[in-house]
Design an enzyme around this catalytic site. Structure first.
Site, PDB file in Angstrom:
ATOM      1  N   GLU A 126      86.082 -69.497 133.560  1.00 12.17           N
ATOM      2  CA  GLU A 126      87.119 -70.492 133.317  1.00 12.17           C
ATOM      3  C   GLU A 126      86.808 -71.755 134.122  1.00 12.17           C
ATOM      4  O   GLU A 126      86.566 -71.672 135.320  1.00 12.17           O
ATOM      5  CB  GLU A 126      88.488 -69.938 133.733  1.00 12.17           C
ATOM      6  CG  GLU A 126      89.642 -70.802 133.250  1.00 12.17           C
ATOM      7  CD  GLU A 126      90.997 -70.176 133.581  1.00 12.17           C
ATOM      8  OE1 GLU A 126      91.913 -70.313 132.763  1.00 12.17           O
ATOM      9  OE2 GLU A 126      91.125 -69.560 134.642  1.00 12.17           O
ATOM     10  N   GLY A 267      91.652 -67.314 143.959  1.00 14.11           N
ATOM     11  CA  GLY A 267      92.209 -66.058 144.419  1.00 14.11           C
ATOM     12  C   GLY A 267      91.765 -64.900 143.555  1.00 14.11           C
ATOM     13  O   GLY A 267      91.450 -63.818 144.043  1.00 14.11           O
ATOM     14  N   ALA A 268      91.735 -65.138 142.242  1.00 13.53           N
ATOM     15  CA  ALA A 268      91.335 -64.091 141.301  1.00 13.53           C
ATOM     16  C   ALA A 268      91.154 -64.729 139.934  1.00 13.53           C
ATOM     17  O   ALA A 268      91.480 -65.896 139.719  1.00 13.53           O
ATOM     18  CB  ALA A 268      92.386 -62.982 141.243  1.00 13.53           C
ATOM     19  N   MET A 269      90.616 -63.939 138.988  1.00 17.24           N
ATOM     20  CA  MET A 269      90.403 -64.400 137.624  1.00 17.24           C
ATOM     21  C   MET A 269      90.718 -63.271 136.655  1.00 17.24           C
ATOM     22  O   MET A 269      90.255 -62.144 136.824  1.00 17.24           O
ATOM     23  CB  MET A 269      88.958 -64.884 137.430  1.00 17.24           C
ATOM     24  CG  MET A 269      88.624 -65.289 136.000  1.00 17.24           C
ATOM     25  SD  MET A 269      89.679 -66.641 135.404  1.00 17.24           S
ATOM     26  CE  MET A 269      89.509 -66.437 133.634  1.00 17.24           C
ATOM     27  N   GLU A 270      91.452 -63.616 135.591  1.00 16.87           N
ATOM     28  CA  GLU A 270      92.038 -62.631 134.687  1.00 16.87           C
ATOM     29  C   GLU A 270      91.122 -62.171 133.561  1.00 16.87           C
ATOM     30  O   GLU A 270      91.572 -61.968 132.424  1.00 16.87           O
ATOM     31  CB  GLU A 270      93.327 -63.195 134.074  1.00 16.87           C
ATOM     32  CG  GLU A 270      93.146 -64.377 133.111  1.00 16.87           C
ATOM     33  CD  GLU A 270      93.232 -65.746 133.739  1.00 16.87           C
ATOM     34  OE1 GLU A 270      93.473 -66.725 133.022  1.00 16.87           O
ATOM     35  OE2 GLU A 270      93.052 -65.837 134.980  1.00 16.87           O
ATOM     36  N   ASN A 271      89.845 -61.971 133.812  1.00 20.00           N
ATOM     37  CA  ASN A 271      88.966 -61.445 132.771  1.00 20.00           C
ATOM     38  C   ASN A 271      89.596 -60.188 132.168  1.00 20.00           C
ATOM     39  O   ASN A 271      90.077 -59.314 132.886  1.00 20.00           O
ATOM     40  CB  ASN A 271      87.601 -61.093 133.359  1.00 20.00           C
ATOM     41  CG  ASN A 271      87.033 -62.198 134.223  1.00 20.00           C
ATOM     42  OD1 ASN A 271      86.936 -63.337 133.812  1.00 20.00           O
ATOM     43  ND2 ASN A 271      86.690 -61.855 135.453  1.00 20.00           N
ATOM     44  N   GLU A 302      97.450 -61.462 138.001  1.00 20.88           N
ATOM     45  CA  GLU A 302      96.338 -61.219 137.074  1.00 20.88           C
ATOM     46  C   GLU A 302      96.704 -60.168 136.027  1.00 20.88           C
ATOM     47  O   GLU A 302      96.287 -60.265 134.864  1.00 20.88           O
ATOM     48  CB  GLU A 302      95.094 -60.794 137.846  1.00 20.88           C
ATOM     49  CG  GLU A 302      94.654 -61.772 138.924  1.00 20.88           C
ATOM     50  CD  GLU A 302      94.569 -63.210 138.447  1.00 20.88           C
ATOM     51  OE1 GLU A 302      94.095 -63.440 137.318  1.00 20.88           O
ATOM     52  OE2 GLU A 302      94.983 -64.105 139.198  1.00 20.88           O
ATOM     53  N   HIS A 305      98.550 -61.669 133.209  1.00 22.39           N
ATOM     54  CA  HIS A 305      97.661 -62.411 132.304  1.00 22.39           C
ATOM     55  C   HIS A 305      97.104 -61.534 131.178  1.00 22.39           C
ATOM     56  O   HIS A 305      96.665 -62.074 130.154  1.00 22.39           O
ATOM     57  CB  HIS A 305      96.479 -62.990 133.087  1.00 22.39           C
ATOM     58  CG  HIS A 305      96.728 -64.334 133.667  1.00 22.39           C
ATOM     59  ND1 HIS A 305      97.246 -65.393 132.949  1.00 22.39           N
ATOM     60  CD2 HIS A 305      96.493 -64.831 134.926  1.00 22.39           C
ATOM     61  CE1 HIS A 305      97.326 -66.457 133.721  1.00 22.39           C
ATOM     62  NE2 HIS A 305      96.877 -66.146 134.927  1.00 22.39           N
TER      63      HIS A 305
END
Length: 852
Positions: A126, A267-271, A302, A305
């Protein structure tokens, strides 16, 4: 970088021509430390005879074959695009290339663990970075299935969006190939590959439709001993149960893995089904409750998401808020209602809303539904409006339509648009259907306009202190003059037995410039009047003079933690707006923070106090006020409860605030353990903070930092060592720090970011003066030559904001005048820097009035 942008118009034109069906992507991760092999087979439909392009950033393109027709890479590939002409109704494209690993946290990031020399990889796509790994139509509304095949060194784990298959070993036994099943139809930016010798632990849950969902938690070998996987699984299961019940829609993917990866920017990524987190959420030492709670909120953010963003995705990035605002709101209510962190809404007020109010007063503020013309626009739009203001407004909207009706509308939205793309109107249609309310006026005023309103009490009393008139005045900034309706509480607080307690409260509707509140006429005026009691509204609030005096004297006596947070926030807003002298704010902090119980309120307030002492105090009293703050923090530290959260935070805050030889000497005694404070554990992480403080004061040398890094030769140690080196005073040290960040390109993202923090937090800010001119001379080059993330770190982190001078203000204004044609995203960063200096100068001017 030039040639890597994509406009909304181009995306719309391409979407009108193309409809993607599926990708088959083969990655070879065995080609060495610089490049990996990438072979993409893309199947898509198109308007016959049309011409378009597919996105790719690669070192070398060896093959481009379209419908069996070989195209010359030299002719069709340039910058980040491959031109595709003579399209047929049904098309198959093959692209074979070598792509580059990054050290910026974008695309496929490669990290070598200094502890054991193991290599770890992860993707971060992203907004526009899947094109750094495979050929792709890089826009969210061209969803497709993705089938990954990955060849990796033997002994690695490979994780993707689909469950991991058994790998096939190759002859010689040095590599294995993992062939994943195709994903559902998703957007390219939520696909993922994570590879390396990660450790893992597995669990599972049975969801509300009776399906078993495999769960996994992963981390590097050298951090594995610190990972509390059982707790992470517990919070995840609580989130699953909460969301599936409230949304009425089962979890949409095959499994749910959570991977803690090195040198992560966010902080994080919603893959989808393969969430990546920053390793700062693996706690190798003592951390505050604020950080612990933030990890829980992030886990649930996350997870939210998976429905809002992954199952249903915005059509274009102007509706990015549909992802992020919803996840902010959903994770906060889930944390408050499904976990032990029941005070999450107080945390939201202290952290998210403070962020939102700050962002909404910058010249770059924008409507929640933003105008996004191109990828550069969206890159800088991951801000306090998109996340925190939007989340605040969704809380308000849920109260407006009714929480049950809100959840019902959201569930209907998921069912109606599963695996599709949407716009704001699609959500509003469902919420109007479940609530029976027309939301067009609400949307126009709250989502489609920018700016924050200020609410102030207007009070008139008689000789007996009875209220003769009570009204709420609403104002708006001149450049964003919208006056909005608010539903809010008004609380009256009086001292009883040493505590400030709520003695009277009402809930009212506010609209227009002035709203009379007749229900409060005849009530005795209290010691403290608190507008927006309960924090329903999104608005800045003001304290009238008697209430402000009460707050400064008795803020610690306010029993309700949310009310305290609102008072802290009001005082900070008044300080930032030049309505309250900075020294009075610092007195308020020292008077009240020692008994504060809410960890995030402590964390936020201490950070604001340091900013106020460094930048907002009148220049001729700054040294004295900085010393006063640090001495006050030291006294509070000595008096804090042994082993408490407050004690830990005060120790860190004191180290950061120390500014005199005597104060640094105290830091030195803590670090070498010649003085101990009962209950305070000076672990490795706190020891680094103390070393950075000593570096800032010039009490250590490079050799001392080298020895500390040798003792803690980890990723965290490397980052803190870079921060300490950049903090060292002296022209030679500052020059070395500047060169390492601005002129060299070898520093990885998190090390570079740490160095910027050390550089700009100079104890003697005059040392930064020579770098103002160099900053402006290099800004355009940095923007053009570095990736977006690295350029942002440099342009935000190396700006000498702590100078906070008229000269810096004028130089920044001049750069903006002279560079009107530079990209809007670059100018936005510079303009935000300028806004910070202008606000600091206004606060300094107000503070100086106290000396007149």
């Amino acid at each position: 970088m030039p040639g890597e942008n994509l406009t909304r118009v181009e995306a719309e034109e391409r979407r009108a021509l193309v409809d993607t069906r599926g990708y088959e992507i083969a990655l070879d991760l065995t080609k060495g430390p610089e490049v990996f092999g990438s072979r993409s087979v893309v199947r898509f439909d198109a308007t016959p005879g049309s011409t378009t392009f597919i996105d790719l950033i690669a070192r070398e393109v060896r093959e481009v074959t379209l419908n069996g027709r070989e195209l010359s890479p030299a002719e069709v590939f340039a910058d980040s695009r491959i031109v595709l002409d003579q399209l047929e109704e049904s098309n198959e494209l093959v692209v074979d290339a070598d792509c580059e690993y990054t050290n910026s946290g974008e695309g496929l990031h490669r990290f070598v663990d200094p502890v054991d020399d193991e290599v770890y990889l992860y993707t971060q796509f992203e907004v526009p970075d899947s094109r750094r790994v495979f050929a792709v139509f890089e826009q969210p509304d061209l969803k497709a299935t993705f089938q990954f095949t990955v060849t990796a060194p033997r002994g690695w784990k490979v994780v993707s969006n689909q469950p991991a298959p058994e790998p096939i070993s190759h002859e010689g036994g040095e590599s294995e190939t993992w062939g994943f099943e195709p994903t559902p139809r998703i957007s390219s930016y939520i696909t993922a590959i994570v590879a390396g010798p990660y450790e893992e632990v597995r669990d599972e849950l049975v969801n509300n439709e009776g399906r078993t969902i495999p769960l996994g938690v992963f981390a590097r070998k050298s951090l594995w001993e610190y990972l509390d996987a059982d707790y992470i699984f517990e919070k995840t299961k609580q989130g699953f149960a909460y969301y599936e019940e409230k949304f009425g829609v089962p979890y949409p993917f095959a499994k749910y893995d959570q991977l803690f990866v090195p040198e992560f920017n966010a902080g994080a990524m919603e893959n989808a089904g393969c969430v990546t987190f920053t390793e700062t959420y693996i706690f190798r030492g003592n951390v505050s409750d604020a950080v612990k709670e933030r990890r829980v909120v992030t886990i649930l953010h996350e997870l939210a998401h998976m429905w809002f963003g992954d199952l249903v995705t915005m059509k274009w990035w102007n509706d990015l808020w549909l992802n992020e605002s919803f996840a902010e709101w959903a994770s906060t209510i889930a944390t408050a209602e499904a976990t032990e962190w029941t005070g999450a809404w107080t945390t939201f007020n202290a952290m998210e809303k403070t962020w939102a109010y700050k962002q909404d007063q910058l010249p770059s503020t924008h409507p929640v539904v933003a105008t996004i013309n191109d990828l550069d626009d969206v890159q800088v739009n991951f801000d306090g409006i998109t996340y925190a203001k939007g989340g605040s407004l969704l809380k308000q909207l849920a109260a407006y339509v009714g929480i049950d009706e809100f959840f019902a509308g959201v569930g209907a939205y998921f069912r109606a648009h599963a695996y599709q793309n949407t716009t704001l109107n699609d959500l509003l249609v469902e919420l109007e259907a479940t609530s029976g309310r027309d939301l067009s006026a609400w949307s126009a005023k709250w989502l489609e306009t920018a700016g924050v309103n200020t609410l102030s009490p207007v009070i008139d009393t008689d000789v007996d202190d009875k209220i003769r008139r009570f009204a709420v005045m609403q104002t708006a900034p001149s450049d964003y003059p919208t006056i909005r309706p608010h539903r809010m509480g008004i609380g009256f607080y009086d001292l009883e037995g040493g505590s400030l307690v709520r003695t009277h409260a009402i809930e009212v509707d506010i609209d227009g410039d002035l709203t009379e509140i007749p229900d409060l006429v005849g009530v005795r005026r209290p010691a403290l009047v608190l507008l927006n009691d309960g924090d329903l509204a999104y608005a800045k609030i003001r304290l009238d003079a008697p209430s402000l005096e009460t707050a400064i004297t008795h803020i610690a006596a306010i029993e309700d933690p949310l009310a305290r947070s609102l008072v802290w926030g009001a005082a900070w807003d008044m300080t930032r707006d030049g309505e309250m002298a900075t020294r009075d704010y610092l007195d308020l902090v020292l008077a009240g923070i020692g008994t504060e119980t809410e960890s995030t309120t402590i964390r936020t307030t201490l950070a604001q106090a340091r900013l106020a002492a460094n930048d907002y105090v009148a220049r001729d009293t700054r040294s004295a006020q900085r010393a006063k703050l640090a001495d006050g923090l030291w006294n509070l530290l000595l008096g804090s409860a042994p082993g408490s959260d407050l004690q830990l935070q005060l120790a860190s805050a004191y180290a950061a605030a120390a500014s005199t030889p005597a104060q640094w000497e105290r830091v030195k005694t803590l670090k070498n353990r010649s003085v101990t404070i009962p209950g305070l554990d000076v672990d490795t992480d706190l020891e680094w903070e103390l070393l950075v403080s000593l570096a800032n004061g010039g009490l250590v040398a490079s050799a001392d930092i080298d020895r500390a890094l040798e003792a803690d030769n980890t990723a965290t140690g490397g980052e803190m060592a870079a921060r300490a080196r950049a903090a060292l005073p002296g022209a030679e040290n500052k020059e070395a720090a500047w060169t390492s960040v601005v002129d060299r390109t070898d520093l990885p993202n998190t090390v570079l970011r740490a160095a910027t923090v050390g550089f700009r937090n100079a104890a003697n800010v005059d040392e930064l003066a020579p770098y103002a001119e160099r900053y402006f001379a290099s800004a355009t080059r940095v923007w053009n030559e570095r990736t977006f993330q690295i350029a942002s770190y440099i342009l935000e982190g190396m700006y000498p904001a702590s100078l906070a001078s008229v000269e810096l203000r004028d130089a920044t204004r001049q750069w903006l005048r002279d560079n009107a044609e530079e990209p809007a995203a670059l100018r936005r960063i510079i303009a935000e820097n300028l806004a910070g200096v202008e606000r600091a100068l206004a606060a300094q001017s107000r503070d100086a009035e106290e000396d007149d």
